[in-house]
Scaffold this active site. Structure first.
Site, short mmCIF file in Angstrom:
data_model
loop_
_atom_site.label_atom_id
_atom_site.label_comp_id
_atom_site.label_asym_id
_atom_site.label_seq_id
_atom_site.Cartn_x
_atom_site.Cartn_y
_atom_site.Cartn_z
N THR A 14 0.82 -1.22 0.00
CA THR A 14 0.00 0.00 0.00
C THR A 14 0.86 1.27 0.00
N GLN A 16 4.31 3.82 -1.15
CA GLN A 16 4.79 4.41 -2.41
C GLN A 16 5.44 3.35 -3.31
N ALA A 95 7.44 -1.30 6.30
CA ALA A 95 8.25 -0.71 7.37
C ALA A 95 7.58 0.52 7.94
N SER A 138 18.45 0.82 3.34
CA SER A 138 18.34 2.27 3.17
C SER A 138 19.67 2.99 3.32
N GLU A 140 19.93 5.57 4.82
CA GLU A 140 19.92 6.08 6.20
C GLU A 140 20.90 5.27 7.07
N TYR A 161 15.34 4.39 13.27
CA TYR A 161 15.03 3.84 11.94
C TYR A 161 16.30 3.28 11.29
N ARG A 196 4.51 9.86 -2.96
CA ARG A 196 5.27 9.94 -1.70
C ARG A 196 4.33 10.34 -0.56
N ARG A 229 20.44 15.44 0.34
CA ARG A 229 19.94 14.12 -0.02
C ARG A 229 20.14 13.85 -1.51
N PRO A 291 16.44 14.75 16.84
CA PRO A 291 17.48 14.73 17.86
C PRO A 291 18.87 14.45 17.29
N ALA A 292 18.94 13.76 16.17
CA ALA A 292 20.22 13.53 15.47
C ALA A 292 19.89 13.54 13.98
P1 NAP Z 1 5.93 3.89 2.70
O1 NAP Z 1 5.25 4.62 1.59
O2 NAP Z 1 5.94 4.47 4.05
O3 NAP Z 1 5.25 2.42 2.77
C1 NAP Z 1 5.50 1.57 3.86
C2 NAP Z 1 4.61 0.36 3.72
O4 NAP Z 1 4.86 -0.52 4.83
C3 NAP Z 1 3.10 0.68 3.77
O5 NAP Z 1 2.44 -0.15 2.85
C4 NAP Z 1 2.72 0.32 5.19
O6 NAP Z 1 1.38 -0.02 5.34
C5 NAP Z 1 3.61 -0.90 5.38
N1 NAP Z 1 3.76 -1.29 6.79
C6 NAP Z 1 4.16 -0.50 7.81
N2 NAP Z 1 4.18 -1.20 8.96
C7 NAP Z 1 3.77 -2.47 8.65
C8 NAP Z 1 3.54 -3.63 9.41
N3 NAP Z 1 3.75 -3.66 10.73
N4 NAP Z 1 3.13 -4.74 8.77
C9 NAP Z 1 2.90 -4.73 7.42
N5 NAP Z 1 3.09 -3.64 6.66
C10 NAP Z 1 3.51 -2.52 7.26
O7 NAP Z 1 7.45 3.59 2.31
P2 NAP Z 1 8.17 3.58 0.87
O8 NAP Z 1 8.73 4.93 0.64
O9 NAP Z 1 7.30 2.95 -0.12
O10 NAP Z 1 9.42 2.65 1.18
C11 NAP Z 1 9.34 1.24 0.99
C12 NAP Z 1 10.44 0.57 1.80
O11 NAP Z 1 11.72 1.03 1.36
C13 NAP Z 1 10.39 0.85 3.29
O12 NAP Z 1 10.85 -0.31 3.95
C14 NAP Z 1 11.38 1.97 3.49
O13 NAP Z 1 11.88 1.96 4.81
C15 NAP Z 1 12.43 1.58 2.46
N6 NAP Z 1 13.21 2.68 1.90
C16 NAP Z 1 12.57 3.76 1.37
C17 NAP Z 1 13.30 4.77 0.79
C18 NAP Z 1 12.64 5.97 0.19
O14 NAP Z 1 13.32 6.98 -0.02
N7 NAP Z 1 11.35 5.91 -0.13
C19 NAP Z 1 14.71 4.66 0.73
C20 NAP Z 1 15.32 3.53 1.27
C21 NAP Z 1 14.57 2.54 1.83
P3 NAP Z 1 0.26 1.09 5.69
O15 NAP Z 1 -0.17 1.64 4.37
O16 NAP Z 1 -0.79 0.29 6.37
O17 NAP Z 1 0.90 2.12 6.56
N1 GDD Z 2 10.05 14.78 6.94
C1 GDD Z 2 10.52 16.03 7.07
N2 GDD Z 2 9.66 17.02 7.40
N3 GDD Z 2 11.84 16.25 6.89
C2 GDD Z 2 12.29 17.52 7.01
C3 GDD Z 2 11.44 18.59 7.31
C4 GDD Z 2 10.06 18.34 7.53
O1 GDD Z 2 9.27 19.21 7.83
N4 GDD Z 2 12.19 19.71 7.34
C5 GDD Z 2 13.44 19.37 7.06
N5 GDD Z 2 13.52 18.04 6.87
C6 GDD Z 2 14.74 17.28 6.58
C7 GDD Z 2 14.96 16.07 7.48
O2 GDD Z 2 15.48 16.48 8.76
C8 GDD Z 2 15.97 15.29 6.65
O3 GDD Z 2 17.26 15.80 6.85
C9 GDD Z 2 15.54 15.61 5.21
O4 GDD Z 2 14.67 16.74 5.28
C10 GDD Z 2 14.82 14.46 4.53
O5 GDD Z 2 13.77 14.05 5.37
P1 GDD Z 2 12.67 12.98 4.86
O6 GDD Z 2 12.06 13.45 3.61
O7 GDD Z 2 11.78 12.68 6.02
O8 GDD Z 2 13.55 11.73 4.45
P2 GDD Z 2 14.74 10.98 5.22
O9 GDD Z 2 15.99 11.23 4.44
O10 GDD Z 2 14.76 11.28 6.65
O11 GDD Z 2 14.29 9.45 5.06
C11 GDD Z 2 13.82 8.95 3.80
O12 GDD Z 2 14.92 8.45 3.07
C12 GDD Z 2 15.55 7.31 3.64
C13 GDD Z 2 16.70 6.93 2.71
O13 GDD Z 2 17.81 7.75 2.95
C14 GDD Z 2 12.76 7.90 4.10
O14 GDD Z 2 12.13 7.54 2.90
C15 GDD Z 2 13.38 6.64 4.68
O15 GDD Z 2 12.38 5.61 4.75
C16 GDD Z 2 14.51 6.20 3.76
O16 GDD Z 2 15.11 5.02 4.23
#
Ligand code: NAP
Ligand code: GDD
Length: 360
Positions: A14, A16, A95, A138, A140, A161, A196, A229, A291-292
């Protein structure tokens, strides 16, 4: 395989990435099954356009696509799902994926993100399933390691995370090495899209601008604007996931664009598309600071380019433009500024957004 079709199980379908991956695998004629967890309201909006409820087949082996209830924190539900589905490939995308929120919910983040994949891997081992396993690792995990980051860069995570994902990364490697399971990590750098989640910084900015344009609000509150990023396009990154599982042996791959930008550059690029200065609309609030922090991510995807033949096509500027156009279209449709079935090119919504702002 069932009747000559590959069967894939996607956790996080469900989300992204799950929605784009489901589309890709259906295009490749896979039989796709997805795990969804119970919610007070159905949250399948991102996949409703796919035929997820096929009355003809129900949840049977003959069904091209179906969803079933399971939860990564519930080992029994995972085992039941694997027993029923007998997948050729498992993509573990489920996740708690929000880094900021992981500081507020560290235990459940570790439970879903680290123990979740362990539950799947243990079931594969114990049930002797021949399935391939993909773990959504990730960037991260690199935390404070200096850019550029590749598969050999030390991993020093900066959030619950990041720690949860690092544990899952190592468990995936361990189950591969100890038990010979085809278990692979895709170490994906940030990837975005019009699908997203609304509380990630890119989408918060593009949807925030669209809200300002249609008059829903006057400004956007953000946290740390200095972080850098490496942002790619989710639709292209799910192709890399698939390629990782088609490679002859299980391995770990960095997937990234080789470009890095800070949040201010994202603001510059997106507000400039409408002829605006972001400084007039953006407030900085401590509420969104963590916090970090991970200061700078810049991926080196050479290994994936060489071995998998994967390359990113959509880079920063195009990504910002396509996300902003999609959010403008959505908000303009909601407000009746354009028809609900409007299907213009992106440039149309950007130009209309610029015109509306010039009249304010
Ligand atoms: P997302 O949009 O937040 O989707 C997360 C999915 O995990 C949702 O379908 C959510 O279901 C499901 N989920 C959460 N907790 C669960 C649980 N306890 N049991 C079963 N399903 C659960 O994340 P995304 O951006 O598509 O990312 C996909 C994966 O790649 C994640 O593991 C993320 O950590 C990892 N990742 C993402 C990025 C990025 O930049 N997008 C980068 C590196 C790694 P609900 O709809 O019910 O909440
Ligand atoms: N979310 C968010 N909201 N982030 C903010 C904001 C805000 O209002 N203002 C500034 N930021 C900064 C965060 O502190 C971070 O440095 C950066 O924007 C990116 O934040 P996110 O878009 O939340 O992404 P992320 O880098 O922390 O994490 C995403 O990328 C990871 C891969 O590097 C997520 O998709 C993770 O699931 C994924 O693993």
């Amino acid at each position: 395989m069932y009747n000559g079709k590959k069967v894939a199980l996607i956790t996080g379908i469900t989300g992204q990435d799950g929605s784009y991956l489901a589309e890709l695998l259906r295009e490749k004629d896979y039989f796709v099954r997805g795990i969804v967890r119970r919610a007070s309201n159905p949250n399948t909006k991102r996949i409703d356009h796919l035929d997820i409820y096929d009355e003809k087949f129900g949840k049977t082996k003959d069904s091209p696509f179906y969803l079933l209830y399971a939860d990564l924190s519930d080992g029994t539900s995972i085992r039941n799902a694997l027993e029923k589905i007998e997948p050729d490939e498992i993509y573990n995308l489920g996740a708690q994926s929000h880094v900021g929120i992981s500081f507020e919910n560290p235990e459940s983040t570790l439970n879903f993100n680290a123990l979740g994949p362990l539950r799947i891997l243990e079931a594969i081992r114990d049930m002797k399933l021949p399935t391939k396993f993909y773990q959504a690792s990730s960037s991260e995990m690199f935390g404070i390691s200096a850019p550029p980051q590749n598969e050999n860069t030390p991993m020093l995570p900066q959030s619950p995370y990041g720690v949860s994902k690092l544990a899952a990364y190592h468990l995936t490697r361990l189950y591969r090495n100890a038990y010979g399971i085809f278990a692979a990590n895709g170490i994906l750098f940030n990837h975005e899209s019009p699908r997203r989640g609304l509380n990630f910084v890119t989408r918060k900015i593009t949807t925030g601008i669209a809200d300002i344009v249609v008059g829903n609000k006057e400004n956007i509150s953000l946290g740390n604007l200095e972080a850098k990023r490496d942002w790619g396009f989710s639709k292209e990154y799910v192709e890399a996931m698939w390629r990782i599982l088609q490679h002859e042996k299980p391995d770990d791959f960095v997937i990234a664009t080789r470009e890095t930008h800070d949040i201010k550059e994202f603001l510059d690029e997106s507000f400039n598309l409408l002829g605006l200065n972001w400084q007039d609309y953006v407030k900085v609030s401590d509420n969104y600071k963590r916090p970090a922090e991970v200061p700078a991510l810049l991926g080196d995807p050479s290994k994936a380019e060489k071995i998998l033949g994967w390359q990113p096509k959509t880079k920063f500027k195009d990504l910002v433009s396509l996300m902003l156009a999609a959010d403008l279209k959505l908000k303009m449709q909601e407000k009746g500024i354009v028809p609900i079935d409007s299907k213009e090119e992106d440039a149309y919504y950007l130009a209309l957004g610029k015109e509306l702002m010039s009249k304010k």
